[in-house]
Design a protein around this motif. Structure first.
Motif, PDB file in Angstrom:
ATOM      1  N   THR A 110     -56.965  -0.552 -39.458  1.00 25.61           N
ATOM      2  CA  THR A 110     -58.041  -0.829 -38.504  1.00 25.61           C
ATOM      3  C   THR A 110     -57.950   0.098 -37.305  1.00 25.61           C
ATOM      4  N   TYR A 112     -56.677   3.253 -37.067  1.00 26.14           N
ATOM      5  CA  TYR A 112     -56.928   4.670 -37.282  1.00 26.14           C
ATOM      6  C   TYR A 112     -58.319   4.923 -37.864  1.00 26.14           C
ATOM      7  N   ALA A 113     -59.037   5.863 -37.252  1.00 22.93           N
ATOM      8  CA  ALA A 113     -60.350   6.245 -37.787  1.00 22.93           C
ATOM      9  C   ALA A 113     -60.181   6.843 -39.182  1.00 22.93           C
ATOM     10  N   LYS A 327     -60.297  -4.459 -32.903  1.00 24.19           N
ATOM     11  CA  LYS A 327     -61.688  -4.045 -32.686  1.00 24.19           C
ATOM     12  C   LYS A 327     -62.193  -4.511 -31.323  1.00 24.19           C
ATOM     13  N   LYS A 332     -59.215   2.887 -31.255  1.00 25.23           N
ATOM     14  CA  LYS A 332     -59.449   3.712 -32.444  1.00 25.23           C
ATOM     15  C   LYS A 332     -58.739   5.054 -32.237  1.00 25.23           C
ATOM     16  N   GLU A 334     -58.271   8.685 -33.387  1.00 23.63           N
ATOM     17  CA  GLU A 334     -59.028   9.693 -34.139  1.00 23.63           C
ATOM     18  C   GLU A 334     -58.105  10.635 -34.905  1.00 23.63           C
TER      19      GLU A 334
END
Length: 334
Positions: A110, A112-113, A327, A332, A334
């Motif tokens: 969740t 890591y993009a 979330k 996050k 990238e």
């Protein structure tokens, strides 16, 4: 019209067939004889951190049972992701496995993009080993001695505060997000390459707090190097019975028990998996190991929760459990 093979072609074909037929029993024999040389246990964090301590307690006994040295190798970085990635890409021959945890296998997909690995598809589960609560600790100079005072201070000063962790997405990072969300504040996160240096900056007053593992936080609390504010679990810890849970102290919904587990690369032969499962179980049942882990504040999982099938399902459920908090924090990588 059927083509006839010449002598050279027939010889080549025969050699390929012979190699294929001979290869399968050889591989089976290798698996049955495993291990015939030292094996490496990857700890995906720096030496001296909580996972490193746990791994080293178990590695020596595990080596005795397997009849080969278990070498502990620390591969820090990425909140444990770099060490776990090495197993995901490793040869499935049983000579490399990892002490994974909630950070490497529940937070990662969740957070890591572009995840470095798939915690479900890229690993062969061996079994859960231990569980432990997180402990919310603050710098010794923070003007609050309990959780109620800490919450009031954070609400008034969160814009200038910071908290440390053993790395972005680590098991000492996400629990503090739950604390911040419960308090309704946004605090600057300072990631380190391991929990040990993060704790040193809390002790030195360079960061305000962290959510450390019980086994490494308790000695600092007893030496009065940090203040223990709350146990982030459903029950108090016998190591610090005077410290309330977050819910008892007025901050409900903040439970962040951590877990540790052994994983092999996907595709590891079943005989090797079964042998390692048996050795890990025997290690956890050893009285000396049990005593040491108990002293560290760890709970050894019961036998019915140690198997590969249970761990496979557990990882999936933990990914689903932690995804909302990650979330909600807008995290996050990238």
């Amino acid at each position: 019209m059927r083509r006839l093979l010449g002598p050279a072609s027939r010889l080549a074909a025969a050699l390929v067939l012979a190699t294929a037929v001979a290869g399968e029993p050889a591989a089976a024999q290798d698996a049955a004889a495993w291990p015939t040389r030292p094996v490496t246990l990857i700890v995906p964090f720096l030496a001296g951190g909580p996972i490193d301590v746990i791994a080293r307690v178990q590695a020596q006994k595990l080596g005795e049972i397997l009849g080969q040295t278990v070498v502990v190798e620390n591969v820090g970085g990425g909140g444990g992701a770099l060490g776990a990635q090495r197993i995901a890409r490793g040869a499935p021959d049983g000579y490399l496995f990892v002490m994974g945890n909630v950070g490497t296998h529940a937070y990662h997909p969740t957070l890591y993009a572009k995840p470095l690995y798939d915690p479900v598809a890229d690993f062969q589960p061996v079994g859960l080993t231990t569980e432990s609560p997180r402990l919310l600790v603050a710098r010794p100079t923070l003007p609050a001695d309990d959780l109620k005072g800490f919450v009031a201070f954070a609400k008034a000063n969160h814009a200038t505060m910071s908290f440390g962790s053993g790395g972005l997405g680590s098991a000492t990072h996400i629990p503090c997000l739950l604390v911040n969300q419960a308090m309704g504040v946004t605090v600057t996160h300072v990631p380190y390459r391991g929990a040990a240096p993060a704790m040193q900056d809390v002790i030195g007053g360079r960061t305000d707090y962290m959510c450390d593992s019980i086994q490494t936080a308790v000695p600092q609390v007893k030496q009065k190097n940090v203040k223990a504010l709350a146990v982030l679990s459903g029950t108090r810890s016998p190591l610090l019975p005077e410290v309330p849970t977050a819910a008892e102290a007025g901050l409900p919904g903040v439970e962040a028990d951590a877990w540790n587990a052994i994983f092999l690369p996907k595709g590891t032969p079943e005989p090797i998996v079964k042998k390692l499962v048996a050795a890990v179980n025997q290690t956890l049942d050893d009285p000396t190991v049990k005593k040491r882990l108990d002293e560290l504040g760890l709970s050894i999982v019961p036998p019915e929760r140690r198997g590969p099938d249970y761990l496979a399902g557990y990882v999936k459920s933990e990914i689903d459990r932690w995804a909302p908090a990650i979330k909600a924090a807008g995290l996050k990588v990238e």
